[in-house]
Design a protein around this motif. Structure first.
Motif, PDB file in Angstrom:
ATOM      1  N   HIS A  11       0.529  51.962 -78.176  1.00  0.00           N
ATOM      2  CA  HIS A  11      -0.360  52.917 -77.527  1.00  0.00           C
ATOM      3  C   HIS A  11       0.145  53.113 -76.106  1.00  0.00           C
ATOM      4  CE1 HIS A  11      -3.119  52.334 -80.860  1.00  0.00           C
ATOM      5  NE2 HIS A  11      -3.056  51.020 -80.653  1.00  0.00           N
ATOM      6  N   THR A  12      -0.127  54.277 -75.523  1.00  0.00           N
ATOM      7  CA  THR A  12       0.295  54.509 -74.151  1.00  0.00           C
ATOM      8  C   THR A  12      -0.904  54.866 -73.286  1.00  0.00           C
ATOM      9  OG1 THR A  12       0.834  56.812 -74.701  1.00  0.00           O
ATOM     10  CG2 THR A  12       2.641  55.211 -74.742  1.00  0.00           C
ATOM     11  N   ALA A  13      -0.805  54.503 -72.014  1.00  0.00           N
ATOM     12  CA  ALA A  13      -1.845  54.805 -71.038  1.00  0.00           C
ATOM     13  C   ALA A  13      -1.187  55.182 -69.727  1.00  0.00           C
ATOM     14  CB  ALA A  13      -2.764  53.596 -70.852  1.00  0.00           C
ATOM     15  N   ASP A  14      -1.902  55.945 -68.918  1.00  0.00           N
ATOM     16  CA  ASP A  14      -1.374  56.370 -67.635  1.00  0.00           C
ATOM     17  C   ASP A  14      -1.236  55.188 -66.683  1.00  0.00           C
ATOM     18  OD1 ASP A  14      -1.940  57.581 -64.681  1.00  0.00           O
ATOM     19  OD2 ASP A  14      -0.907  59.039 -65.957  1.00  0.00           O
ATOM     20  N   TRP A  15      -0.221  55.261 -65.828  1.00  0.00           N
ATOM     21  CA  TRP A  15       0.025  54.177 -64.881  1.00  0.00           C
ATOM     22  C   TRP A  15      -1.199  53.884 -64.018  1.00  0.00           C
ATOM     23  CZ3 TRP A  15       3.389  50.414 -64.517  1.00  0.00           C
ATOM     24  CH2 TRP A  15       3.456  49.687 -63.313  1.00  0.00           C
ATOM     25  N   ALA A  16      -2.019  54.893 -63.757  1.00  0.00           N
ATOM     26  CA  ALA A  16      -3.215  54.698 -62.941  1.00  0.00           C
ATOM     27  C   ALA A  16      -4.165  53.682 -63.557  1.00  0.00           C
ATOM     28  CB  ALA A  16      -3.929  56.033 -62.724  1.00  0.00           C
ATOM     29  N   PRO A  25      -1.297  45.449 -81.663  1.00  0.00           N
ATOM     30  CA  PRO A  25      -0.819  46.588 -80.879  1.00  0.00           C
ATOM     31  C   PRO A  25      -0.250  46.208 -79.518  1.00  0.00           C
ATOM     32  CG  PRO A  25      -3.211  46.453 -80.777  1.00  0.00           C
ATOM     33  CD  PRO A  25      -2.771  45.409 -81.773  1.00  0.00           C
ATOM     34  N   VAL A  26       0.613  47.091 -79.023  1.00  0.00           N
ATOM     35  CA  VAL A  26       1.194  46.968 -77.685  1.00  0.00           C
ATOM     36  C   VAL A  26       0.790  48.213 -76.899  1.00  0.00           C
ATOM     37  CG1 VAL A  26       3.336  46.908 -76.342  1.00  0.00           C
ATOM     38  CG2 VAL A  26       3.152  45.609 -78.481  1.00  0.00           C
ATOM     39  N   THR A  27       0.277  48.024 -75.693  1.00  0.00           N
ATOM     40  CA  THR A  27      -0.067  49.157 -74.835  1.00  0.00           C
ATOM     41  C   THR A  27       0.943  49.249 -73.708  1.00  0.00           C
ATOM     42  OG1 THR A  27      -2.427  48.859 -75.294  1.00  0.00           O
ATOM     43  CG2 THR A  27      -1.844  50.235 -73.417  1.00  0.00           C
ATOM     44  N   ALA A  28       1.570  50.415 -73.577  1.00  0.00           N
ATOM     45  CA  ALA A  28       2.560  50.655 -72.531  1.00  0.00           C
ATOM     46  C   ALA A  28       1.944  51.538 -71.456  1.00  0.00           C
ATOM     47  CB  ALA A  28       3.799  51.316 -73.109  1.00  0.00           C
ATOM     48  N   TYR A  29       2.071  51.122 -70.212  1.00  0.00           N
ATOM     49  CA  TYR A  29       1.536  51.869 -69.078  1.00  0.00           C
ATOM     50  C   TYR A  29       2.682  52.593 -68.393  1.00  0.00           C
ATOM     51  CZ  TYR A  29      -2.717  49.320 -69.990  1.00  0.00           C
ATOM     52  OH  TYR A  29      -3.848  48.823 -70.611  1.00  0.00           O
ATOM     53  N   VAL A  30       2.625  53.924 -68.384  1.00  0.00           N
ATOM     54  CA  VAL A  30       3.759  54.752 -67.967  1.00  0.00           C
ATOM     55  C   VAL A  30       3.285  55.847 -67.020  1.00  0.00           C
ATOM     56  CG1 VAL A  30       4.953  54.297 -70.141  1.00  0.00           C
ATOM     57  CG2 VAL A  30       3.510  56.318 -69.932  1.00  0.00           C
ATOM     58  N   ARG A  31       4.251  56.487 -66.359  1.00  0.00           N
ATOM     59  CA  ARG A  31       3.923  57.482 -65.336  1.00  0.00           C
ATOM     60  C   ARG A  31       3.969  58.921 -65.839  1.00  0.00           C
ATOM     61  NH1 ARG A  31       3.513  55.165 -60.381  1.00  0.00           N
ATOM     62  NH2 ARG A  31       4.529  53.138 -60.052  1.00  0.00           N
ATOM     63  N   THR A  32       4.706  59.198 -66.909  1.00  0.00           N
ATOM     64  CA  THR A  32       4.867  60.585 -67.346  1.00  0.00           C
ATOM     65  C   THR A  32       4.622  60.730 -68.842  1.00  0.00           C
ATOM     66  OG1 THR A  32       7.233  60.423 -67.866  1.00  0.00           O
ATOM     67  CG2 THR A  32       6.642  60.897 -65.566  1.00  0.00           C
ATOM     68  N   HIS A  33       4.305  61.963 -69.232  1.00  0.00           N
ATOM     69  CA  HIS A  33       4.086  62.272 -70.641  1.00  0.00           C
ATOM     70  C   HIS A  33       5.358  62.037 -71.452  1.00  0.00           C
ATOM     71  CE1 HIS A  33       2.506  64.284 -74.193  1.00  0.00           C
ATOM     72  NE2 HIS A  33       3.569  65.069 -74.206  1.00  0.00           N
ATOM     73  N   THR A  34       6.502  62.391 -70.859  1.00  0.00           N
ATOM     74  CA  THR A  34       7.783  62.198 -71.559  1.00  0.00           C
ATOM     75  C   THR A  34       8.031  60.719 -71.847  1.00  0.00           C
ATOM     76  OG1 THR A  34       8.737  64.157 -70.520  1.00  0.00           O
ATOM     77  CG2 THR A  34      10.274  62.533 -71.423  1.00  0.00           C
ATOM     78  N   ARG A  35       7.783  59.876 -70.853  1.00  0.00           N
ATOM     79  CA  ARG A  35       7.958  58.440 -71.049  1.00  0.00           C
ATOM     80  C   ARG A  35       6.997  57.908 -72.103  1.00  0.00           C
ATOM     81  NH1 ARG A  35      12.823  56.516 -69.378  1.00  0.00           N
ATOM     82  NH2 ARG A  35      13.161  56.742 -67.149  1.00  0.00           N
ATOM     83  N   ALA A  36       5.781  58.429 -72.108  1.00  0.00           N
ATOM     84  CA  ALA A  36       4.803  57.998 -73.108  1.00  0.00           C
ATOM     85  C   ALA A  36       5.301  58.307 -74.519  1.00  0.00           C
ATOM     86  CB  ALA A  36       3.457  58.674 -72.852  1.00  0.00           C
ATOM     87  N   GLU A  37       5.849  59.497 -74.690  1.00  0.00           N
ATOM     88  CA  GLU A  37       6.376  59.873 -75.998  1.00  0.00           C
ATOM     89  C   GLU A  37       7.535  58.970 -76.399  1.00  0.00           C
ATOM     90  OE1 GLU A  37       7.390  64.015 -75.815  1.00  0.00           O
ATOM     91  OE2 GLU A  37       5.409  64.636 -76.534  1.00  0.00           O
ATOM     92  N   GLU A  38       8.397  58.656 -75.435  1.00  0.00           N
ATOM     93  CA  GLU A  38       9.529  57.781 -75.728  1.00  0.00           C
ATOM     94  C   GLU A  38       9.057  56.405 -76.186  1.00  0.00           C
ATOM     95  OE1 GLU A  38      11.959  57.614 -72.271  1.00  0.00           O
ATOM     96  OE2 GLU A  38      12.880  59.577 -72.608  1.00  0.00           O
ATOM     97  N   MET A  39       8.074  55.851 -75.488  1.00  0.00           N
ATOM     98  CA  MET A  39       7.593  54.519 -75.846  1.00  0.00           C
ATOM     99  C   MET A  39       6.936  54.511 -77.223  1.00  0.00           C
ATOM    100  SD  MET A  39       8.577  52.357 -73.616  1.00  0.00           S
ATOM    101  CE  MET A  39       7.550  50.903 -73.834  1.00  0.00           C
ATOM    102  N   ARG A  40       6.179  55.540 -77.529  1.00  0.00           N
ATOM    103  CA  ARG A  40       5.584  55.619 -78.878  1.00  0.00           C
ATOM    104  C   ARG A  40       6.682  55.763 -79.930  1.00  0.00           C
ATOM    105  NH1 ARG A  40       1.675  58.801 -76.026  1.00  0.00           N
ATOM    106  NH2 ARG A  40       2.679  60.733 -76.716  1.00  0.00           N
ATOM    107  N   GLY A  41       7.748  56.471 -79.551  1.00  0.00           N
ATOM    108  CA  GLY A  41       8.876  56.619 -80.471  1.00  0.00           C
ATOM    109  C   GLY A  41       9.578  55.295 -80.734  1.00  0.00           C
ATOM    110  N   TRP A  42       9.764  54.475 -79.674  1.00  0.00           N
ATOM    111  CA  TRP A  42      10.359  53.154 -79.872  1.00  0.00           C
ATOM    112  C   TRP A  42       9.477  52.316 -80.790  1.00  0.00           C
ATOM    113  CZ3 TRP A  42      14.984  53.745 -78.838  1.00  0.00           C
ATOM    114  CH2 TRP A  42      15.456  54.291 -77.656  1.00  0.00           C
ATOM    115  N   GLY A  43       8.175  52.406 -80.583  1.00  0.00           N
ATOM    116  CA  GLY A  43       7.261  51.651 -81.435  1.00  0.00           C
ATOM    117  C   GLY A  43       7.405  52.040 -82.896  1.00  0.00           C
ATOM    118  N   ALA A  44       7.448  53.342 -83.145  1.00  0.00           N
ATOM    119  CA  ALA A  44       7.577  53.822 -84.523  1.00  0.00           C
ATOM    120  C   ALA A  44       8.882  53.349 -85.139  1.00  0.00           C
ATOM    121  CB  ALA A  44       7.486  55.349 -84.551  1.00  0.00           C
ATOM    122  N   ARG A  45       9.940  53.391 -84.359  1.00  0.00           N
ATOM    123  CA  ARG A  45      11.252  52.987 -84.865  1.00  0.00           C
ATOM    124  C   ARG A  45      11.303  51.489 -85.147  1.00  0.00           C
ATOM    125  NH1 ARG A  45      16.624  54.626 -81.585  1.00  0.00           N
ATOM    126  NH2 ARG A  45      15.773  56.670 -82.101  1.00  0.00           N
TER     127      ARG A  45
END
Length: 275
Positions: free
Chosen positions: A173-178, A147-167
């Motif tokens: 997986h995504t986690a908040d930048w905090a 797995p790859v975990t992406a740390y992002v600032r917004t819900h929209t970005r999190a969805e985009e990163m999960r979408g790239w993974g699926a594609r």
């Protein structure tokens, strides 16, 4: 003989770009004395007009932010690699005038990591969620077995990163930048954020860090990269990426290769040192 001899890098801001230094060094080493490579300040609004003004003297373009996605509707064809991440950093003009887009960031990342001894990892982390982050996920699809975990600032970005993974066939997986300090537990961390964004994360570097790939090259080293190296971790820098992706661009735009990696790297290092 082709009349196509001009190339350039487009973006905004662009004054800091090392691409002209690298491409010109390659042309000189390869004996391509008739070739030129320039830089132009172009944003998304300016791009269509700029493209309309190009004549048959143009061989290719390099694209940096914010143009990697904006260029796509203006092209005749896009490679599978670029289409997979909706990011084009290279345009080649064919002899019949077609405009073909590609992404050399992805193979460039893989080559830079391989050069530093990173062939395979069982999991990884990505800091950020822009166009370079999507290219990072694409590169990881070829070298990361878990797995790859992406740390992002917004819900929209999190969805985009999960979408790239699926594609791309990557379990993202995504986690908040905090929570980004937790990224450093991974054997490979790819930082794709703007300058300064990762500075507050320095205290979270573990005692035995793995490899950090920080895609920035100006300023360099970043505080994170410097502290990471001091702690004994492996560091791959933005110049490593820039050289490898530019070498691929040179080969595509000129039809001549292999590109002189050592010469290009030396030219980039000199230019960086001179500021």
């Amino acid at each position: 003989m082709s009349t196509r001899h001009r190339a350039a890098v487009l973006g905004s801001p662009i004054a800091h770009s090392l691409s002209p230094v690298l491409h010109r060094a390659a042309y000189e080493a390869l004996g391509l004395t008739d070739r030129s490579y320039d830089r132009f300040e172009v944003d998304e609004t300016d791009l269509p007009g700029f493209m309309n003004e190009l004549d048959d003297s143009w061989a290719g373009l390099s694209l940096t932010m914010p143009l990697k996605r904006a260029i796509i509707p203006l092209l005749d064809e896009v490679s599978d690699t670029a289409a997979a991440v909706e990011a084009v950093n290279t345009v080649v003009f064919t002899e019949d005038g077609r405009r073909v887009g590609d992404n050399t960031d992805i193979p460039g990342m893989i080559a830079a990591l391989r050069e530093h001894g990173v062939e395979k990892v069982d999991h990884a982390a990505v800091l950020g969620a822009g166009a370079t982050a999507s290219s990072a996920v694409a590169a990881l699809s070829r070298i990361c077995t878990g797995p790859v975990t992406a740390y992002v600032r917004t819900h929209t970005r999190a969805e985009e990163m999960r979408g790239w993974g699926a594609r791309l066939g990557v379990e993202v997986h995504t986690a908040d930048w905090a929570e980004a300090g937790h990224a450093f537990d991974a054997p490979l961390v790819i930082a794709t954020t703007p300058a300064g964004a990762t500075d507050p994360l320095v205290p979270y570097i573990p005692d035995r860090p793995g490899t950090l790939f920080d895609v920035l090259y100006d300023p360099w080293p970043t505080p994170l990269a410097a502290a990471w190296a001091e702690q004994g971790g492996g560091v791959v820098g933005g110049l490593d990426l820039l050289v490898h992706q530019a070498a691929l661009q040179v080969e595509q735009m000129t039809g001549v290769g292999p590109a002189p990696l050592a010469v290009m790297r030396a030219a980039g290092e000199r230019a960086s040192a001179e500021g």
